[in-house]
Motif scaffolding. Structure first.
Motif, PDB file in Angstrom:
ATOM      1  N   ARG A 299      87.060  77.058  42.953  1.00  0.00           N
ATOM      2  CA  ARG A 299      85.626  77.439  43.633  1.00  0.00           C
ATOM      3  C   ARG A 299      85.783  77.092  44.668  1.00  0.00           C
ATOM      4  O   ARG A 299      84.039  77.958  45.189  1.00  0.00           O
ATOM      5  CB  ARG A 299      84.595  77.091  42.603  1.00  0.00           C
ATOM      6  CG  ARG A 299      83.360  77.923  42.709  1.00  0.00           C
ATOM      7  CD  ARG A 299      82.017  76.976  41.971  1.00  0.00           C
ATOM      8  NE  ARG A 299      81.318  76.296  42.136  1.00  0.00           N
ATOM      9  CZ  ARG A 299      80.759  76.195  43.322  1.00  0.00           C
ATOM     10  NH1 ARG A 299      80.504  77.397  43.994  1.00  0.00           N
ATOM     11  NH2 ARG A 299      80.110  75.253  43.973  1.00  0.00           N
TER      12      ARG A 299
ATOM     13  N   VAL B 222      91.609  83.887  44.130  1.00  0.00           N
ATOM     14  CA  VAL B 222      91.822  82.050  43.934  1.00  0.00           C
ATOM     15  C   VAL B 222      93.328  82.242  44.732  1.00  0.00           C
ATOM     16  O   VAL B 222      93.531  80.878  44.979  1.00  0.00           O
ATOM     17  CB  VAL B 222      91.914  81.633  42.438  1.00  0.00           C
ATOM     18  CG1 VAL B 222      90.101  81.530  42.003  1.00  0.00           C
ATOM     19  CG2 VAL B 222      92.292  82.058  41.430  1.00  0.00           C
TER      20      VAL B 222
ATOM     21  N   ILE C 232      84.808  82.352  38.097  1.00  0.00           N
ATOM     22  CA  ILE C 232      84.238  81.159  38.234  1.00  0.00           C
ATOM     23  C   ILE C 232      84.085  81.141  38.518  1.00  0.00           C
ATOM     24  O   ILE C 232      83.112  82.380  40.295  1.00  0.00           O
ATOM     25  CB  ILE C 232      86.067  80.760  39.346  1.00  0.00           C
ATOM     26  CG1 ILE C 232      86.931  80.974  38.610  1.00  0.00           C
ATOM     27  CG2 ILE C 232      85.212  79.186  39.453  1.00  0.00           C
ATOM     28  CD1 ILE C 232      88.669  79.902  39.541  1.00  0.00           C
ATOM     29  N   ALA C 233      82.361  80.765  38.715  1.00  0.00           N
ATOM     30  CA  ALA C 233      81.333  80.550  39.630  1.00  0.00           C
ATOM     31  C   ALA C 233      80.064  79.685  39.555  1.00  0.00           C
ATOM     32  O   ALA C 233      80.473  79.028  38.368  1.00  0.00           O
ATOM     33  CB  ALA C 233      80.136  82.502  38.650  1.00  0.00           C
ATOM     34  N   ASP C 234      79.159  79.418  40.264  1.00  0.00           N
ATOM     35  CA  ASP C 234      78.427  78.312  40.337  1.00  0.00           C
ATOM     36  C   ASP C 234      77.236  78.721  38.627  1.00  0.00           C
ATOM     37  O   ASP C 234      77.499  79.656  38.015  1.00  0.00           O
ATOM     38  CB  ASP C 234      77.887  77.749  40.353  1.00  0.00           C
ATOM     39  CG  ASP C 234      76.964  79.165  41.825  1.00  0.00           C
ATOM     40  OD1 ASP C 234      76.349  79.895  40.183  1.00  0.00           O
ATOM     41  OD2 ASP C 234      77.060  78.579  42.733  1.00  0.00           O
TER      42      ASP C 234
ATOM     43  N   ASP D  67      80.196  84.303  44.671  1.00  0.00           N
ATOM     44  CA  ASP D  67      79.168  83.812  45.565  1.00  0.00           C
ATOM     45  C   ASP D  67      78.669  84.117  45.975  1.00  0.00           C
ATOM     46  O   ASP D  67      79.325  84.799  46.803  1.00  0.00           O
ATOM     47  CB  ASP D  67      80.271  81.831  46.066  1.00  0.00           C
ATOM     48  CG  ASP D  67      78.883  80.896  45.557  1.00  0.00           C
ATOM     49  OD1 ASP D  67      77.919  80.940  45.477  1.00  0.00           O
ATOM     50  OD2 ASP D  67      79.202  79.354  46.359  1.00  0.00           O
TER      51      ASP D  67
ATOM     52  N   VAL E  23      86.638  84.208  42.408  1.00  0.00           N
ATOM     53  CA  VAL E  23      85.776  83.786  42.181  1.00  0.00           C
ATOM     54  C   VAL E  23      84.450  84.551  42.748  1.00  0.00           C
ATOM     55  O   VAL E  23      85.178  84.949  44.054  1.00  0.00           O
ATOM     56  CB  VAL E  23      86.365  81.940  43.108  1.00  0.00           C
ATOM     57  CG1 VAL E  23      84.477  81.061  43.716  1.00  0.00           C
ATOM     58  CG2 VAL E  23      86.939  81.870  42.629  1.00  0.00           C
TER      59      VAL E  23
ATOM     60  N   SER F 245      89.475  75.256  37.811  1.00  0.00           N
ATOM     61  CA  SER F 245      88.895  76.158  38.211  1.00  0.00           C
ATOM     62  C   SER F 245      87.902  75.627  39.412  1.00  0.00           C
ATOM     63  O   SER F 245      87.200  76.234  39.985  1.00  0.00           O
ATOM     64  CB  SER F 245      87.946  77.426  37.000  1.00  0.00           C
ATOM     65  OG  SER F 245      89.139  78.019  36.654  1.00  0.00           O
ATOM     66  N   ARG F 246      87.237  74.382  39.055  1.00  0.00           N
ATOM     67  CA  ARG F 246      85.843  73.851  39.540  1.00  0.00           C
ATOM     68  C   ARG F 246      86.851  73.815  40.638  1.00  0.00           C
ATOM     69  O   ARG F 246      85.726  73.833  42.359  1.00  0.00           O
ATOM     70  CB  ARG F 246      85.645  72.950  39.059  1.00  0.00           C
ATOM     71  CG  ARG F 246      85.007  73.304  37.451  1.00  0.00           C
ATOM     72  CD  ARG F 246      83.371  73.392  37.545  1.00  0.00           C
ATOM     73  NE  ARG F 246      83.351  75.079  37.377  1.00  0.00           N
ATOM     74  CZ  ARG F 246      82.564  75.666  38.127  1.00  0.00           C
ATOM     75  NH1 ARG F 246      81.553  75.386  38.759  1.00  0.00           N
ATOM     76  NH2 ARG F 246      82.673  77.063  37.827  1.00  0.00           N
TER      77      ARG F 246
END
Length: 458
Positions: free
Chosen positions: A402, A227, A268-270, A146, A144, A398-399
């Motif tokens: 995150r 994760v 995983i990212a926004d 961010d 992940v 995954s959401r």
């Protein structure tokens, strides 16, 4: 019955052991198992003179800094006072009862010299990652990424209109560092848009209001985490703009593969990381599944057809409109083949004026133009892959995963107290971010790895 009054008595000898007075469940006792600093002297040896007075033990300074970041002690002056008084801190620093605590100015002198020249704090952080890998709490299957904005040590009431207004005479160390990173992709070269204001005390900090509320000067702390147990596998300091954060994600992924041999199957990212170029880099160049929402502005809000209403024929490389007309990239053959890609990586597909002029759907397709035109990114295949992944159950998992990186940033600011930087300049931000990430990994190890019972004797 009232007890006897306690009278101070000065004994000639004391039998006292720090080991016995540090609780078995104390945080520092759990962390101490994973702090291995025996290699520090070899790393720093080239940066010390062969003559002169003996210096303060560098291992002592690193242990004290770890106490500060693990326990949320932000001031080095206060840190020295706490180590002097606290028995557990003395035990962790190997000082004993009569050990002399170094002066707070020692940290500043070594930070701006030996520690940065040898990249010691980066190596300290990497040592915590290797320790996590050795303990088996790094899966390596999914990462992940961010970023979180951290306020800089700069007053929002004071600022110059541009960097040209800064006084070059008597420039501080932070100003020198700002000039040194003007061409750095993580700072000066991250965007061509000049900041609205520039801080005279820390010009590399970015004036931003992205977090809502009043604008302030800030840096971005970028985390790449695994994760499985939310172990931080890489950290990077950047200016507070989205382009720098995306570049930092690529830097951290590449560096993690080179340093630790970790290469995730999915990232995983926004949505901020869902640009076409980033998705293309992940899918086409790195072979990583993007569990990232696609950044897409093609949806129209005026009632006319959006690009999603057109069907793309991959074999023939053309679009088919709702009226079954073809939109082509080129309508004739060129002697020298043309890619037809603009500077932003977009290709244009056009219908003919003849097809659109007599079409009954023209008022819903291109009412203000003679013919319809569509834009397609050269990375559209990667974008389509990300859209397909977003429909799966794995994406929903995954959401939820995150959120782990958001929890780390909350822990960083609320528990460790790093809501505002204490050091200035890009190097100061890097130092604080490396130490904070190392402290969070050590606290993670202390929490997940139980203390092994001593082996029975006899």
């Amino acid at each position: 019955m009232m007890g006897e009054r306690q009278v101070r008595q000065e004994a000639l000898f004391y039998g006292f052991s720090l080991e016995e007075h540090v609780p078995a469940d104390h945080l520092l006792r759990a962390i101490d198992r994973f702090v291995e600093l025996s290699d520090i002297r070899r790393q720093l040896e080239p940066f010390y003179s062969a003559i002169g007075r003996p210096s303060v033990d560098p291992e002592l300074m690193i242990r004290m800094l770890l106490i500060g970041y693990c326990c949320g002690i932000r001031s080095e002056r206060r840190l020295c006072e706490e180590v002097h008084l606290n028995l557990a801190y003395r035990w962790f620093c190997r000082l004993g009862l009569d050990g002399r605590v170094p002066d707070h100015s020692t940290f500043s002198k070594n930070r701006h010299g030996r520690f940065r020249d040898s990249d010691l704090l980066r190596r300290l952080f990497e040592a915590t990652v290797r320790c996590c890998m050795a303990e088996g709490i790094v899966g390596g299957e999914g990462f992940v990424v961010d970023a979180s904005m951290i306020r800089a040590d700069a007053s929002r009431q004071k600022g110059a209109a541009s960097a040209a207004d800064l006084n070059p005479e008597g420039a501080s160390r932070a100003v020198d560092e700002y000039l040194a990173v003007l061409d750095d992709a993580a700072f000066g070269a991250a965007t061509e848009v000049p900041p609205k204001f520039v801080s005279p005390t820390d010009p590399a900090a970015r004036w931003t209001a992205a977090a809502g509320g009043l604008a302030y000067y800030a840096y971005c702390d970028n985390y790449l985490i695994d994760v499985e147990h939310a172990v931080i596998v890489d950290v990077e300091a950047t200016t507070a703009v989205r382009q720098a954060e995306v570049g930092a994600a690529q830097t951290m992924l590449t560096r993690t593969a080179e340093t630790f041999g970790l290469w995730p199957e999915r990232l995983i990212a926004d949505t901020g990381y869902g640009s076409a170029a980033m998705l293309g880099w992940l899918v086409d160049e790195q072979g990583i599944e993007p569990h990232i929402p696609v950044f897409d502005k093609s949806q129209r809000t005026d009632g006319t057809f959006s690009r999603i209403d057109f069907t793309y024929d991959n074999e023939r490389d053309l679009y088919i409109c709702p009226g079954w007309k073809e939109l082509l990239h080129y309508r004739r053959q060129f002697a020298q083949p043309r890619l037809g890609v603009d500077a932003e990586g977009l290709m244009r597909y056009r219908a003919t004026k003849h097809d659109c002029g007599g079409c009954a759907l023209k008022p819903r397709c291109c009412p203000k133009h003679p013919a319809r035109k569509l834009l397609r990114s050269i990375h559209e295949g990667a974008r389509d892959m990300a859209r397909d992944i977003a429909k799966t159950e794995e994406y929903a998992v995954s959401r939820r995963q995150r959120k782990k990186v958001e929890m780390l940033f909350a822990h960083l600011k609320r528990i460790l107290g790093l809501s505002r930087l204490r050091l200035r300049g890009p190097n100061g931000a890097r130092d604080e971010f490396h130490l904070a990430a190392a402290a969070q990994n050590l606290r993670k190890l202390a929490k997940l790895i139980p203390v092994r019972a001593p082996a029975p004797t006899g």
